[in-house]
Design a protein around this motif. Structure first.
Motif, PDB file in Angstrom:
ATOM      1  N   ARG A  94      26.482   3.609  57.295  1.00 23.47           N
ATOM      2  CA  ARG A  94      26.050   4.659  56.377  1.00 23.47           C
ATOM      3  C   ARG A  94      26.597   6.014  56.801  1.00 23.47           C
ATOM      4  O   ARG A  94      26.891   6.866  55.955  1.00 23.47           O
ATOM      5  CB  ARG A  94      24.523   4.693  56.312  1.00 23.47           C
ATOM      6  CG  ARG A  94      23.996   5.557  55.166  1.00 23.47           C
ATOM      7  CD  ARG A  94      22.551   5.288  54.892  1.00 23.47           C
ATOM      8  NE  ARG A  94      22.355   3.906  54.426  1.00 23.47           N
ATOM      9  CZ  ARG A  94      21.168   3.426  54.069  1.00 23.47           C
ATOM     10  NH1 ARG A  94      20.089   4.182  54.142  1.00 23.47           N
ATOM     11  NH2 ARG A  94      21.058   2.183  53.660  1.00 23.47           N
ATOM     12  N   LEU A  95      26.766   6.216  58.112  1.00 21.56           N
ATOM     13  CA  LEU A  95      27.401   7.452  58.585  1.00 21.56           C
ATOM     14  C   LEU A  95      28.802   7.586  57.993  1.00 21.56           C
ATOM     15  O   LEU A  95      29.197   8.651  57.513  1.00 21.56           O
ATOM     16  CB  LEU A  95      27.449   7.449  60.110  1.00 21.56           C
ATOM     17  CG  LEU A  95      28.160   8.615  60.801  1.00 21.56           C
ATOM     18  CD1 LEU A  95      27.429   9.913  60.524  1.00 21.56           C
ATOM     19  CD2 LEU A  95      28.252   8.370  62.299  1.00 21.56           C
ATOM     20  N   LEU A  96      29.553   6.498  58.008  1.00 17.50           N
ATOM     21  CA  LEU A  96      30.903   6.519  57.451  1.00 17.50           C
ATOM     22  C   LEU A  96      30.883   6.685  55.938  1.00 17.50           C
ATOM     23  O   LEU A  96      31.735   7.372  55.368  1.00 17.50           O
ATOM     24  CB  LEU A  96      31.640   5.228  57.819  1.00 17.50           C
ATOM     25  CG  LEU A  96      32.068   5.094  59.288  1.00 17.50           C
ATOM     26  CD1 LEU A  96      32.552   3.686  59.571  1.00 17.50           C
ATOM     27  CD2 LEU A  96      33.160   6.099  59.618  1.00 17.50           C
ATOM     28  N   ARG A 132      28.588   8.217  54.049  1.00 22.58           N
ATOM     29  CA  ARG A 132      28.037   9.480  53.564  1.00 22.58           C
ATOM     30  C   ARG A 132      28.725  10.713  54.129  1.00 22.58           C
ATOM     31  O   ARG A 132      28.682  11.776  53.520  1.00 22.58           O
ATOM     32  CB  ARG A 132      26.541   9.549  53.895  1.00 22.58           C
ATOM     33  CG  ARG A 132      25.715   8.544  53.116  1.00 22.58           C
ATOM     34  CD  ARG A 132      24.238   8.817  53.338  1.00 22.58           C
ATOM     35  NE  ARG A 132      23.399   7.913  52.571  1.00 22.58           N
ATOM     36  CZ  ARG A 132      22.067   7.957  52.596  1.00 22.58           C
ATOM     37  NH1 ARG A 132      21.457   8.861  53.349  1.00 22.58           N
ATOM     38  NH2 ARG A 132      21.369   7.103  51.879  1.00 22.58           N
ATOM     39  N   ASP A 133      29.311  10.590  55.298  1.00 22.21           N
ATOM     40  CA  ASP A 133      29.912  11.760  55.950  1.00 22.21           C
ATOM     41  C   ASP A 133      31.420  11.727  55.762  1.00 22.21           C
ATOM     42  O   ASP A 133      32.146  11.084  56.510  1.00 22.21           O
ATOM     43  CB  ASP A 133      29.558  11.757  57.437  1.00 22.21           C
ATOM     44  CG  ASP A 133      29.874  13.084  58.116  1.00 22.21           C
ATOM     45  OD1 ASP A 133      30.824  13.750  57.680  1.00 22.21           O
ATOM     46  OD2 ASP A 133      29.180  13.438  59.079  1.00 22.21           O
ATOM     47  N   ALA A 134      31.897  12.424  54.738  1.00 19.80           N
ATOM     48  CA  ALA A 134      33.329  12.381  54.402  1.00 19.80           C
ATOM     49  C   ALA A 134      34.188  12.956  55.524  1.00 19.80           C
ATOM     50  O   ALA A 134      35.291  12.466  55.777  1.00 19.80           O
ATOM     51  CB  ALA A 134      33.577  13.149  53.106  1.00 19.80           C
ATOM     52  N   ALA A 135      33.696  13.996  56.206  1.00 21.87           N
ATOM     53  CA  ALA A 135      34.495  14.615  57.269  1.00 21.87           C
ATOM     54  C   ALA A 135      34.687  13.642  58.425  1.00 21.87           C
ATOM     55  O   ALA A 135      35.815  13.438  58.901  1.00 21.87           O
ATOM     56  CB  ALA A 135      33.820  15.901  57.748  1.00 21.87           C
ATOM     57  N   PHE A 136      33.595  13.006  58.881  1.00 23.97           N
ATOM     58  CA  PHE A 136      33.739  12.046  59.972  1.00 23.97           C
ATOM     59  C   PHE A 136      34.557  10.845  59.526  1.00 23.97           C
ATOM     60  O   PHE A 136      35.352  10.298  60.301  1.00 23.97           O
ATOM     61  CB  PHE A 136      32.365  11.587  60.469  1.00 23.97           C
ATOM     62  CG  PHE A 136      32.458  10.506  61.517  1.00 23.97           C
ATOM     63  CD1 PHE A 136      32.990  10.779  62.764  1.00 23.97           C
ATOM     64  CD2 PHE A 136      32.048   9.209  61.232  1.00 23.97           C
ATOM     65  CE1 PHE A 136      33.098   9.776  63.726  1.00 23.97           C
ATOM     66  CE2 PHE A 136      32.148   8.204  62.180  1.00 23.97           C
ATOM     67  CZ  PHE A 136      32.669   8.496  63.429  1.00 23.97           C
ATOM     68  N   ARG A 137      34.396  10.432  58.281  1.00 21.94           N
ATOM     69  CA  ARG A 137      35.180   9.305  57.771  1.00 21.94           C
ATOM     70  C   ARG A 137      36.669   9.614  57.828  1.00 21.94           C
ATOM     71  O   ARG A 137      37.482   8.753  58.183  1.00 21.94           O
ATOM     72  CB  ARG A 137      34.751   8.980  56.346  1.00 21.94           C
ATOM     73  CG  ARG A 137      35.397   7.720  55.779  1.00 21.94           C
ATOM     74  CD  ARG A 137      34.725   7.289  54.483  1.00 21.94           C
ATOM     75  NE  ARG A 137      34.866   8.265  53.411  1.00 21.94           N
ATOM     76  CZ  ARG A 137      33.852   8.947  52.883  1.00 21.94           C
ATOM     77  NH1 ARG A 137      32.618   8.763  53.327  1.00 21.94           N
ATOM     78  NH2 ARG A 137      34.050   9.809  51.903  1.00 21.94           N
ATOM     79  N   GLY A 138      37.041  10.840  57.498  1.00 16.47           N
ATOM     80  CA  GLY A 138      38.444  11.225  57.565  1.00 16.47           C
ATOM     81  C   GLY A 138      38.969  11.213  58.990  1.00 16.47           C
ATOM     82  O   GLY A 138      40.078  10.735  59.256  1.00 16.47           O
ATOM     83  N   LEU A 139      38.169  11.749  59.934  1.00 16.07           N
ATOM     84  CA  LEU A 139      38.587  11.738  61.339  1.00 16.07           C
ATOM     85  C   LEU A 139      38.669  10.309  61.861  1.00 16.07           C
ATOM     86  O   LEU A 139      39.611   9.953  62.583  1.00 16.07           O
ATOM     87  CB  LEU A 139      37.593  12.551  62.173  1.00 16.07           C
ATOM     88  CG  LEU A 139      37.877  12.631  63.678  1.00 16.07           C
ATOM     89  CD1 LEU A 139      39.197  13.338  63.944  1.00 16.07           C
ATOM     90  CD2 LEU A 139      36.736  13.342  64.405  1.00 16.07           C
ATOM     91  N   ALA A 155      28.770   7.620  66.610  1.00 12.79           N
ATOM     92  CA  ALA A 155      30.099   7.997  66.132  1.00 12.79           C
ATOM     93  C   ALA A 155      31.170   7.711  67.181  1.00 12.79           C
ATOM     94  O   ALA A 155      32.242   7.182  66.864  1.00 12.79           O
ATOM     95  CB  ALA A 155      30.113   9.486  65.758  1.00 12.79           C
ATOM     96  N   ASN A 156      30.886   8.046  68.439  1.00 13.13           N
ATOM     97  CA  ASN A 156      31.854   7.761  69.504  1.00 13.13           C
ATOM     98  C   ASN A 156      32.044   6.260  69.705  1.00 13.13           C
ATOM     99  O   ASN A 156      33.146   5.800  70.019  1.00 13.13           O
ATOM    100  CB  ASN A 156      31.389   8.417  70.812  1.00 13.13           C
ATOM    101  CG  ASN A 156      31.616   9.924  70.817  1.00 13.13           C
ATOM    102  OD1 ASN A 156      32.647  10.403  70.370  1.00 13.13           O
ATOM    103  ND2 ASN A 156      30.644  10.666  71.316  1.00 13.13           N
TER     104      ASN A 156
END
Length: 415
Positions: free
Chosen positions: A10-12, A14-21, A142-143
């Motif tokens: 769900r982090l990936l 919903r979080d477009a910025a982290f998904r891009g990184l 995330a890490n």
């Protein structure tokens, strides 16, 4: 914000910025492994000497490690998103130049070294970016997800290269790798700006001074802070003792167990399997763990796994121990990348990441040399026992000293 119980998936989502990184780093690491395989085969075919391949690997590892203080200073001086984009574009250009010219070995080594330096500047910027893009409670997950993806890219890369070689050859594989860096840069363009914070009086802010001065400040800060010094010395000691495992595993399989190449390959794959499992477990559960004890447990499992491998009686036992050891390495990585942003001001974070992982790279180099001499002088089982015992002693020292240092460490203001 996304709560920790929602998980990485769900982090990936919903979080477009982290998904891009996440996508950019995965593609970038996949490309790295493609070009490494292609260049090793090219050098082996054209130079015809094992020394040439060794020089290729040495240039790719040693040059960036020596320049780590400057690499970290770059990501603390300019917008980290721009730093990452420029690094990916530089790597794409250098790989395209190598692919189109396939230069003689001396020039090839220069270009490979330059590409490795650009990649090394990228890494502290990307690690520091996680602390800005992801809320503190989700950073361990995330890490873990990044570790799973990047190690997956490194594992899949040789297989992709093997499939591409008959179709496009070495030059084609290198051009595909250049394309992966371009794609990574395009993904990073969509991230928000990531300027490092620089509030007045915050530790480590270089105040607009020289890049070299900022690098010196980064080294001084890493050594001055007791908790960071203990983490750095402990990590480097564990790696310096245990980094010889890849070479020793081959000797263990062939000489000690009198097994063939397949057994040696299986032992080499065991840590990778453990890494995958470790990152997958940590992606789900690391948010509930103490990063201090996760780090200590990682050091311990990594070291004791080697010690017990030296006492193993068969390939299957060594395989199991090395798989478990991979869990420890994953724990070390996630704990370090999550703990440092809690201890280090954002204005200094890139330099701390750069210096720490550069020192770890140098420690690995020391391990290759010293461990190789030890392996020649003794045996594979003895080497594993000595390496594991040394790493275990370093772990005990960290476990005794780090909790007190963390209690006394100031908690920096983060942006």
């Amino acid at each position: 914000m996304i709560s920790t119980r929602d998980g990485v998936g769900r982090l990936l989502r919903r979080d477009a910025a982290f998904r891009g990184l996440f996508a950019a780093r995965t593609i970038s690491f996949l490309g790295d492994s493609l070009s490494l395989v292609a260049l090793m085969l090219h050098v082996a075919d054209t130079a015809g000497q094992a020394l040439a391949v060794a020089l290729l690997l040495l240039v790719g590892d040693l040059a960036p490690a020596l320049l780590s203080p400057l690499a970290g200073a770059v990501s603390d001086r300019w917008d980290r998103r721009k730093v990452m984009i420029v690094c990916e574009l530089v790597q794409a250009g250098l790989l395209a130049a190598i692919a189109l010219s396939l230069p003689p070995l001396p020039l090839l080594l220069v270009l490979v070294g330059a590409r490795a330096i650009a990649g090394h500047v990228f890494l502290p910027a990307s690690r520091a970016a996680v602390a800005t893009l992801v809320r503190p409670g989700d950073q361990a997950a995330a890490n873990s997800a990044l570790g799973l993806a990047t190690n997956g890219g490194e594992a899949v890369g040789p297989l992709v290269a093997a499939a591409l070689f008959p179709l496009v050859g070495v030059q084609g594989v290198l051009l595909v790798d250049a394309a992966t860096f371009l794609l990574s840069a395009l993904l990073l363009v969509r991230l928000p700006q990531l300027p490092p914070s620089s509030p007045d009086g915050e530790p480590g802010h270089d105040g607009g001074g020289s890049l070299l001065g900022g690098a010196r400040a980064g080294l001084a800060y890493l050594w001055r802070e007791p908790a960071l010094r203990i983490i750095g010395l402990g990590f480097c000691a564990v790696v310096a003792f245990n980094g010889i495992d890849d070479v020793a595993l081959v000797v263990l399989a062939k000489d000690t167990f009198d097994a063939g190449d397949s057994a040696a390959a299986a032992l080499l794959a065991a840590v990778g399997i453990g890494l995958f499992a470790g990152y997958a477990l940590l992606a789900r559960w690391s948010s509930q763990a103490s990063m201090l004890w996760l780090l200590v447990a990682g050091f311990a499992v990594s070291s004791i796994g080697n010690l017990l491998t030296g006492l193993a009686w068969a390939v299957a036992a060594a395989f199991t121990l090395q798989t478990v050891r991979g869990l420890g390495i994953a724990a070390m990585d996630v704990a370090t990348n999550t703990l440092l942003p809690r201890l280090v001001p954002d204005a200094m974070l890139g330099r701390v990441f750069g210096n720490l992982y550069g020192a770890i790279g140098l420690a690995a180099g020391v391990s290759y040399v010293a461990g190789g001499l030890l392996l020649d002088a003794t045996s594979a089982p003895a080497t594993f026992v000595i390496a594991g015992a040394g790493g275990t002693l370093a772990t005990v020292a960290v476990a005794v000293t780090l909790p007190r240092a963390l209690r006394r460490a100031p908690r920096p203001r983060q942006p």
